[in-house]
Design an enzyme around this catalytic site. Sequence first.
Site, PDB file in Angstrom:
ATOM      1  N   TYR A 205       0.830  -1.196   0.000  1.00 56.24           N
ATOM      2  CA  TYR A 205       0.000   0.000   0.000  1.00 56.24           C
ATOM      3  C   TYR A 205       0.871   1.254   0.000  1.00 56.24           C
ATOM      4  O   TYR A 205       0.490   2.297  -0.521  1.00 56.24           O
ATOM      5  CB  TYR A 205      -0.941  -0.012   1.209  1.00 56.24           C
ATOM      6  CG  TYR A 205      -2.165   0.844   1.038  1.00 56.24           C
ATOM      7  CD1 TYR A 205      -3.017   0.682  -0.067  1.00 56.24           C
ATOM      8  CD2 TYR A 205      -2.498   1.804   1.975  1.00 56.24           C
ATOM      9  CE1 TYR A 205      -4.140   1.468  -0.218  1.00 56.24           C
ATOM     10  CE2 TYR A 205      -3.630   2.596   1.838  1.00 56.24           C
ATOM     11  CZ  TYR A 205      -4.447   2.424   0.729  1.00 56.24           C
ATOM     12  OH  TYR A 205      -5.560   3.214   0.578  1.00 56.24           O
TER      13      TYR A 205
ATOM     14  N   LYS B 208      -2.988   8.442   3.239  1.00 54.22           N
ATOM     15  CA  LYS B 208      -4.199   8.260   4.043  1.00 54.22           C
ATOM     16  C   LYS B 208      -3.968   8.720   5.483  1.00 54.22           C
ATOM     17  O   LYS B 208      -4.882   9.258   6.128  1.00 54.22           O
ATOM     18  CB  LYS B 208      -4.645   6.796   4.024  1.00 54.22           C
ATOM     19  CG  LYS B 208      -5.192   6.320   2.693  1.00 54.22           C
ATOM     20  CD  LYS B 208      -6.451   7.057   2.279  1.00 54.22           C
ATOM     21  CE  LYS B 208      -7.080   6.427   1.043  1.00 54.22           C
ATOM     22  NZ  LYS B 208      -8.280   7.175   0.580  1.00 54.22           N
TER      23      LYS B 208
END
Length: 256
Positions: free
Chosen positions: A156, A163
């Site tokens: 990720y 995020k």
Amino acid sequence: MLLQNKNILVMGVANKWSIAWGVAKQLKIFGANVVFSYYGETSLKNLEKLLAEEKFEGAHLVECNVTVDSEIEQAFEKLGKSVPVLHGLVHSIAHSKKEELAGRYADTSRDGFQLAHDISAYSFVAVCKYAEKLMTEGGCCVAMTYLGGERVVKNYNIMGVAKASLEASVKYLAHDFGAQNIRINAISAGPIRTLAAKGVSGFGDLIKNFEEKAPLHRLVTQEEVGKTAVYLLSDLASGVTGENIHVDCGYHVLGY
């Protein structure tokens, strides 16, 4: 009809598998007047086709390029002419270079870092700033995030860091806008088979691991994420701001 007569802008619908689309459908069911943003002719045509196929009637459409401040300002000025009062905003926009979603995070490029943060985190800050002018009756802005912003999720990488920035922004924006009765919250959804998710290397393995370990032993659905958004955007959550609600079948509670 928790959201009857509420005007809510949904940003980030790419197709019928998008989390944003799942949210929009629930908003419609609970009575909201939904406005959709798009960017470019292809995005517009795809959105119009989806709305027609799903018989989603009465929606306003507004073009918005979230990477250019002047175009965001123009989009909200245009929106204000058709929707004088905005009650809610759902931001489901994120992007990074595909090559940054594999290997070591340490090898993230400088421009890849900037791109991911600009689109995935700063754009939420920017649209909230302009939405504030239309939220004259108070309101709520909701961002979509993922557990990779709190913990390391293999491959990720830069999106996880972006995020994390987004989630921190939610807290700071909640502080900024509280006096105007504008609430800022986030939903941390479990993995869903979206077009964007397919860009994450090893996503199939991630899904399998999630289903095996999550307390509910299944994936979360678009509908469940959408219902949580309905809650946050309604008066039921009138005292909730600066919060990040996990809708991930309990996966986030695990210690492994």
